[in-house]
Design a protein around this motif. Structure first.
Motif, PDB file in Angstrom:
ATOM      1  N   SER A 177       0.843  -1.206   0.000  1.00  0.00           N
ATOM      2  CA  SER A 177       0.000   0.000   0.000  1.00  0.00           C
ATOM      3  C   SER A 177       0.871   1.247   0.000  1.00  0.00           C
ATOM      4  N   TRP A 178       0.324   2.287  -0.575  1.00  0.00           N
ATOM      5  CA  TRP A 178       0.974   3.606  -0.594  1.00  0.00           C
ATOM      6  C   TRP A 178      -0.103   4.608  -0.211  1.00  0.00           C
ATOM      7  N   ARG A 179       0.212   5.513   0.676  1.00  0.00           N
ATOM      8  CA  ARG A 179      -0.794   6.510   1.061  1.00  0.00           C
ATOM      9  C   ARG A 179      -0.116   7.821   1.385  1.00  0.00           C
ATOM     10  N   ALA A 180      -0.862   8.904   1.236  1.00  0.00           N
ATOM     11  CA  ALA A 180      -0.318  10.239   1.516  1.00  0.00           C
ATOM     12  C   ALA A 180      -1.458  11.237   1.629  1.00  0.00           C
ATOM     13  N   LEU A 181      -1.084  12.377   2.147  1.00  0.00           N
ATOM     14  CA  LEU A 181      -2.022  13.487   2.301  1.00  0.00           C
ATOM     15  C   LEU A 181      -1.473  14.627   1.464  1.00  0.00           C
ATOM     16  N   VAL A 182      -2.314  15.265   0.681  1.00  0.00           N
ATOM     17  CA  VAL A 182      -1.797  16.357  -0.141  1.00  0.00           C
ATOM     18  C   VAL A 182      -2.893  17.403  -0.338  1.00  0.00           C
ATOM     19  N   ARG A 183      -2.469  18.668  -0.356  1.00  0.00           N
ATOM     20  CA  ARG A 183      -3.423  19.736  -0.643  1.00  0.00           C
ATOM     21  C   ARG A 183      -3.561  19.765  -2.153  1.00  0.00           C
ATOM     22  N   TYR A 184      -4.735  19.450  -2.647  1.00  0.00           N
ATOM     23  CA  TYR A 184      -4.866  19.233  -4.083  1.00  0.00           C
ATOM     24  C   TYR A 184      -6.314  19.436  -4.494  1.00  0.00           C
ATOM     25  N   ASP A 209     -11.741  13.009   0.818  1.00  0.00           N
ATOM     26  CA  ASP A 209     -11.655  14.387   1.300  1.00  0.00           C
ATOM     27  C   ASP A 209     -11.474  14.351   2.818  1.00  0.00           C
ATOM     28  N   VAL A 210     -10.453  15.068   3.327  1.00  0.00           N
ATOM     29  CA  VAL A 210     -10.268  15.118   4.780  1.00  0.00           C
ATOM     30  C   VAL A 210     -10.445  16.544   5.312  1.00  0.00           C
ATOM     31  N   GLY A 211     -10.969  17.431   4.468  1.00  0.00           N
ATOM     32  CA  GLY A 211     -11.239  18.796   4.904  1.00  0.00           C
ATOM     33  C   GLY A 211     -10.062  19.731   4.639  1.00  0.00           C
ATOM     34  N   ASP A 212     -10.339  21.053   4.735  1.00  0.00           N
ATOM     35  CA  ASP A 212      -9.315  22.103   4.545  1.00  0.00           C
ATOM     36  C   ASP A 212      -8.605  22.020   3.198  1.00  0.00           C
ATOM     37  N   GLY A 213      -9.257  21.442   2.184  1.00  0.00           N
ATOM     38  CA  GLY A 213      -8.654  21.369   0.849  1.00  0.00           C
ATOM     39  C   GLY A 213      -7.681  20.211   0.688  1.00  0.00           C
ATOM     40  N   TYR A 214      -7.559  19.356   1.707  1.00  0.00           N
ATOM     41  CA  TYR A 214      -6.627  18.226   1.627  1.00  0.00           C
ATOM     42  C   TYR A 214      -7.345  16.955   1.177  1.00  0.00           C
ATOM     43  N   THR A 215      -6.629  16.163   0.395  1.00  0.00           N
ATOM     44  CA  THR A 215      -7.124  14.838   0.010  1.00  0.00           C
ATOM     45  C   THR A 215      -6.166  13.796   0.565  1.00  0.00           C
ATOM     46  N   PHE A 216      -6.741  12.750   1.149  1.00  0.00           N
ATOM     47  CA  PHE A 216      -5.957  11.601   1.596  1.00  0.00           C
ATOM     48  C   PHE A 216      -6.116  10.554   0.503  1.00  0.00           C
ATOM     49  N   TRP A 217      -5.026  10.180  -0.160  1.00  0.00           N
ATOM     50  CA  TRP A 217      -5.129   9.125  -1.181  1.00  0.00           C
ATOM     51  C   TRP A 217      -4.439   7.845  -0.687  1.00  0.00           C
ATOM     52  N   GLY A 218      -5.022   6.744  -1.053  1.00  0.00           N
ATOM     53  CA  GLY A 218      -4.431   5.452  -0.699  1.00  0.00           C
ATOM     54  C   GLY A 218      -4.537   4.549  -1.912  1.00  0.00           C
ATOM     55  N   THR A 219      -3.452   3.864  -2.239  1.00  0.00           N
ATOM     56  CA  THR A 219      -3.480   2.921  -3.356  1.00  0.00           C
ATOM     57  C   THR A 219      -2.888   1.611  -2.855  1.00  0.00           C
ATOM     58  N   ALA A 255       1.618  12.250  -8.480  1.00  0.00           N
ATOM     59  CA  ALA A 255       2.734  13.076  -8.989  1.00  0.00           C
ATOM     60  C   ALA A 255       2.866  14.364  -8.173  1.00  0.00           C
ATOM     61  N   ALA A 256       1.732  14.913  -7.710  1.00  0.00           N
ATOM     62  CA  ALA A 256       1.761  16.189  -6.979  1.00  0.00           C
ATOM     63  C   ALA A 256       2.203  16.023  -5.521  1.00  0.00           C
ATOM     64  N   THR A 257       2.389  14.775  -5.076  1.00  0.00           N
ATOM     65  CA  THR A 257       2.733  14.535  -3.663  1.00  0.00           C
ATOM     66  C   THR A 257       4.246  14.466  -3.493  1.00  0.00           C
ATOM     67  N   PRO A 258       4.814  15.243  -2.552  1.00  0.00           N
ATOM     68  CA  PRO A 258       6.262  15.111  -2.323  1.00  0.00           C
ATOM     69  C   PRO A 258       6.604  13.670  -1.942  1.00  0.00           C
ATOM     70  N   ALA A 259       7.681  13.148  -2.523  1.00  0.00           N
ATOM     71  CA  ALA A 259       8.040  11.734  -2.293  1.00  0.00           C
ATOM     72  C   ALA A 259       8.142  11.409  -0.802  1.00  0.00           C
ATOM     73  N   ALA A 260       8.686  12.347  -0.019  1.00  0.00           N
ATOM     74  CA  ALA A 260       8.909  12.080   1.410  1.00  0.00           C
ATOM     75  C   ALA A 260       7.596  11.893   2.174  1.00  0.00           C
ATOM     76  N   ASP A 261       6.488  12.343   1.587  1.00  0.00           N
ATOM     77  CA  ASP A 261       5.190  12.229   2.289  1.00  0.00           C
ATOM     78  C   ASP A 261       4.465  10.919   1.975  1.00  0.00           C
ATOM     79  N   ILE A 262       5.009  10.129   1.055  1.00  0.00           N
ATOM     80  CA  ILE A 262       4.318   8.896   0.664  1.00  0.00           C
ATOM     81  C   ILE A 262       4.738   7.751   1.606  1.00  0.00           C
ATOM     82  N   VAL A 263       3.734   7.141   2.240  1.00  0.00           N
ATOM     83  CA  VAL A 263       4.001   6.025   3.166  1.00  0.00           C
ATOM     84  C   VAL A 263       3.815   4.717   2.393  1.00  0.00           C
ATOM     85  N   GLU A 264       4.890   3.962   2.251  1.00  0.00           N
ATOM     86  CA  GLU A 264       4.840   2.673   1.545  1.00  0.00           C
ATOM     87  C   GLU A 264       4.885   1.555   2.589  1.00  0.00           C
TER      88      GLU A 264
END
Ligand SMILES: Cc1cc2nc3c(=O)[nH]c(=O)nc-3n(C[C@H](O)[C@H](O)[C@H](O)COP(=O)(O)OP(=O)(O)OC[C@H]3O[C@@H](n4cnc5c(N)ncnc54)[C@H](O)[C@@H]3O)c2cc1C
Length: 388
Positions: A177-184, A209-219, A255-264
């Protein structure tokens, strides 16, 4: 009673609050240098919110203001077509919403109600020893502390569990799994909505949608091995490659998520246990009952544990009786959640996963509705418990 909690994750923090409110003396020992979110975002369901509210009335409202209640669930194909969309009437049915929240906000709210001096950072438990009337807990550099009760809330790779159960490594479920939070922002992303995107080749994606313009994505994707990339940039390249060709916004948001923010992370669980305790030591949250994240119940059931353990300790005549009552109340329920999570998690990655998800979107999907009611109606205040 002096109680030591190993692990300052969401389960450990909620338990510290529950125990303090029952008048116990509590210390939390966390190995990390700072309380850092270990995931990007997560879903809180009515049973978890009811449990937190039972510990501290009103906290659910604070969390709801900090997150995004989900009103709409959308199911899509990886090609972008919408298969189904349904309105989530969770609040109307169960009195609490399905709430998406940033991990850091949940963690900050849970920590904010604790006296800061009880949280000991950079304290990695390396072992413990039961003595006649206490437990001696060991940290690196020879430091030790003494407690009347030790609670292992140290996650899926729990050191405390290893000492009392000894079941080695968790089971790898065959998926990474890969997941991250990004303002997008993107026209396909709506407030208060979760989109599940499925494909027939064992890959899934969720945009929440997690509020405040942020999206939590998980793949997540089937993978024969559970290799975790050492470099964040390699993990990002890997996940971009797997989901290349999926309809937007999946690729664009990765692509818009900084690599360091992606949890693998590999997806893992452990089969249910008959006992969680030995003497003056017990387990809680992922240390006791880790599940694959197909129902979003890991943290929610840790909150159920937190209330229940504090309640049993408060009313039982001694530690042994309290831990028996805690296990009798918690093990059967978490074993059912384990089974359901494992089955649903497995089906979601089969070639016919689209049919599985589509069935679940139908109003006629009775078995899911019955299970959902059993899961979400849980309110610890209404539970009957036997404490001898
Ligand atoms: C992809 C994914 C998505 C998920 N989504 C959801 C969701 O939507 N909803 C939900 O409810 N759950 C979800 N979960 C599950 C959830 O993350 C866990 O169930 C939850 O974090 C368990 O909390 P915990 O406090 O028991 O353990 P953890 O959160 O793992 O915390 C354990 C803590 O113990 C510390 N620790 C570990 N070892 C030691 C040691 N030796 N000494 C001292 N400290 C130590 C760690 O640093 C950590 O802070 C998801 C999990 C995954 C993998």
């Amino acid at each position: 009673m002096n109680i030591a909690i190993i692990g300052g994750g969401v389960g450990g923090l909620a338990t510290a609050n529950a125990l303090l409110r029952k008048g116990f003396k509590v210390q939390v020992y966390e190995r990390a240098k700072v309380l850092r979110p270990i995931g990007a975002g997560l879903s809180l369901t009515p049973n978890g919110l009811n449990s937190l509210n039972a510990v501290q009335p009103g906290i659910a409202q604070t969390l709801i203001k900090a997150g995004s209640p989900i009103h709409t669930l959308i199911l899509k194909r990886s090609t972008g077509e919408t298969i189904a969309s349904k309105s989530m009437e969770i609040m109307q049915r169960y009195g609490q919403p399905m709430l998406m929240i940033q991990w850091s906000k949940l963690q900050a709210i849970l920590a904010s109600v604790l006296p800061p001096e009880i949280i000991h950072l950079q304290h990695r438990c390396v072992g413990f020893e039961e003595q006649d009337d206490s437990v001696k807990i060991y940290f690196p550099d020879g430091k030790t502390v003494q407690a009347d009760l030790l609670i292992g809330a140290d996650g899926i790779n729990s050191v405390v569990r290893q000492r009392i159960i000894g079941d080695e490594f968790p089971n790898y479920a065959g998926r990474m799994s890969w997941r991250a939070l990004v303002r997008y922002s993107h026209k396909q992303l709506s407030p208060n909505a979760t989109t599940v995107i499925t494909s027939s080749n064992g890959q899934n994606s969720m945009l929440m949608d997690v509020g405040d313009g942020y999206t939590f994505w998980g793949t997540s994707a089937l993978s024969a091995d559970d290799y975790v990339n050492r470099r964040a940039t390699d993990a990002k390249t890997h996940v971009l490659k797997i989901f290349a060709g999926w309809a937007e916004p999946v690729g664009a948001i990765i692509a818009a998520t900084p690599a360091a923010d992606i949890v693998e992370r590999p997806i893992c669980d452990r089969p249910p246990l008959d006992r969680w305790s030995k003497g003056r030591v017990t387990l809680l949250g992922d240390a006791a009952h880790p599940v694959v994240p197909s129902l979003g119940q890991g943290a929610n059931t840790a909150f159920e544990d937190a209330y229940e353990l504090a309640e049993c300790l408060a009313v039982a005549p001694n530690i042994e009786a309290a831990l028996n009552a805690y296990e009798n109340s918690r093990i059967p329920r978490t074993a059912i959640i384990y089974d359901r999570s494992a089955t649903q998690g497995y089906k979601a990655y089969q070639p016919d996963s689209e049919n599985t998800f589509t069935e679940m979107m139908k109003p006629s999907f009775r078995s899911q509705d019955d299970f959902e009611a059993w899961l979400y109606r849980y309110n610890p205040i209404a539970q009957k418990r036997k404490v001898y």
